[in-house]
Design an enzyme around this catalytic site. Structure first.
Site, mmCIF file in Angstrom:
data_model
loop_
_atom_site.group_PDB
_atom_site.id
_atom_site.type_symbol
_atom_site.label_atom_id
_atom_site.label_comp_id
_atom_site.label_asym_id
_atom_site.label_seq_id
_atom_site.Cartn_x
_atom_site.Cartn_y
_atom_site.Cartn_z
ATOM 1 N N SER A 57 40.271 66.791 52.614
ATOM 2 C CA SER A 57 40.435 67.538 53.853
ATOM 3 C C SER A 57 39.651 68.844 53.769
ATOM 4 C CB SER A 57 41.915 67.853 54.090
ATOM 5 O OG SER A 57 42.678 66.676 54.199
ATOM 6 N N SER A 109 43.863 68.844 56.966
ATOM 7 C CA SER A 109 43.306 69.694 58.020
ATOM 8 C C SER A 109 44.189 69.646 59.263
ATOM 9 C CB SER A 109 41.886 69.241 58.363
ATOM 10 O OG SER A 109 41.045 69.374 57.233
ATOM 11 N N ALA A 110 44.862 68.527 59.463
ATOM 12 C CA ALA A 110 45.795 68.417 60.592
ATOM 13 C C ALA A 110 46.868 69.486 60.503
ATOM 14 C CB ALA A 110 46.415 67.023 60.614
ATOM 15 N N HIS A 154 44.397 59.387 62.004
ATOM 16 C CA HIS A 154 43.855 58.036 61.867
ATOM 17 C C HIS A 154 44.039 57.233 63.163
ATOM 18 C CE1 HIS A 154 42.941 59.082 57.838
ATOM 19 N NE2 HIS A 154 44.143 58.929 57.342
#
Length: 281
Positions: A57, A109-110, A154
């Protein structure tokens, strides 16, 4: 022969990206061993410098930039799309602020985007209430009533509606409106201690593998479908197209600016340490 353990997630977009190497389409004297793990595990392994090269990430890169060099190739960006907050019903901003949100990992990163979104919506220092849940269990956990909301990544970004979810906020759409830039999500890195020659060779192989997939889309997609987790071919093709494209081949100046700004905002929020983003050509 130098052995390169190459980490990436068992997802159709990553599989598409690495088809060129896995199929032998890309020629190299190096011995590449593909190590498939979820992104949270790869992020944790990168902290230890466990693999010679890996997908991680962007959030995690801020913590491992001393060990790993960032490649221009293999970056995943959401251009007006990205990780999403979903729930079984619409939530007011006040409800969202107090809701425990299932997240796919605290180094993703989310998760960084979610924190920056909360600061933007609710004020400096306001953090979401979260619990870590494996990414593919988030929607089932909401359906079962274990959580009111979840942060999905995803293929869930394409299938959430058919699974009865309501979109609360799209982090990629919010970031683009806020900054005019795509949301940086994933990158590929190579360990610096391998030396300049190895770093450049891994970079070349990465670039050529992505180019091979884009140039042989049918073959690469057939390979990627085994990692599609039940998605049909059209949906898989759409998902791959979201995250493997010309920007993946070379993130360009815009991609580098997006990564630097994303991590700068994370530093200003006290979430990630200051980091110098240097990219291998």
């Amino acid at each position: 022969m130098l052995k390169i353990r190459l980490g990436h997630s068992p997802d159709s977009d990553d599989a598409f990206m690495f088809w060129g190497l896995a199929s032998g389409e890309v020629k190299t004297d190096y011995d590449f061993e593909h190590i498939l793990r979820d992104i949270q595990t790869l992020n944790e392994w990168a902290m230890e410098g466990k693999l010679e090269s890996t997908a991680i990430s962007v959030h995690a890169f801020a913590h491992v930039s001393d060990k790993y060099a960032l490649l221009r190739h293999g970056g995943s960006f959401g251009d007006e799309y990205g990780p999403m907050i979903v729930a079984k019903r619409a939530l007011s901003p006040e409800e969202l602020r107090e809701t425990v949100i299932a997240i796919p990992g605290k180094m993703t990163s989310a998760f960084l985007a979610l924190n920056l979104y909360f600061e933007d919506q609710f004020g400096a220092g306001v953090r979401p209430k979260t619990e870590v849940v494996p990414f593919d269990e988030i929607i089932p956990a909401i359906q079962e009533g274990k959580y009111e909301a979840g942060l999905i990544i995803h293929e869930g970004q394409l299938t959430y509606e058919r699974e009865g979810m309501t979109l609360i906020a799209d982090m990629g759409r919010w970031w683009k409106a806020k900054t005019g830039l795509p949301l940086p999500l994933g990158v590929n890195v190579v360990r610096k201690d391998l030396g300049d020659g190895a770093v450049k060779e891994v970079s070349r192989c990465m670039r050529e593998s992505i180019h091979a997939g884009l140039s042989n889309r049918g073959k690469a997609l057939d390979y990627a479908l085994q990692f599609a987790r039940g998605m049909d071919t059209p949906t898989s093709d759409e998902f791959v197209g979201m995250y493997v494209n010309e920007r993946t081949l070379d993130m360009g100046d815009e991609g580098i600016r997006a990564i630097r700004l994303f991590l700068q905002k994370g530093t200003e929020a006290g979430i990630v340490p200051p980091v110098q983003v240097d990219v291998v050509d």
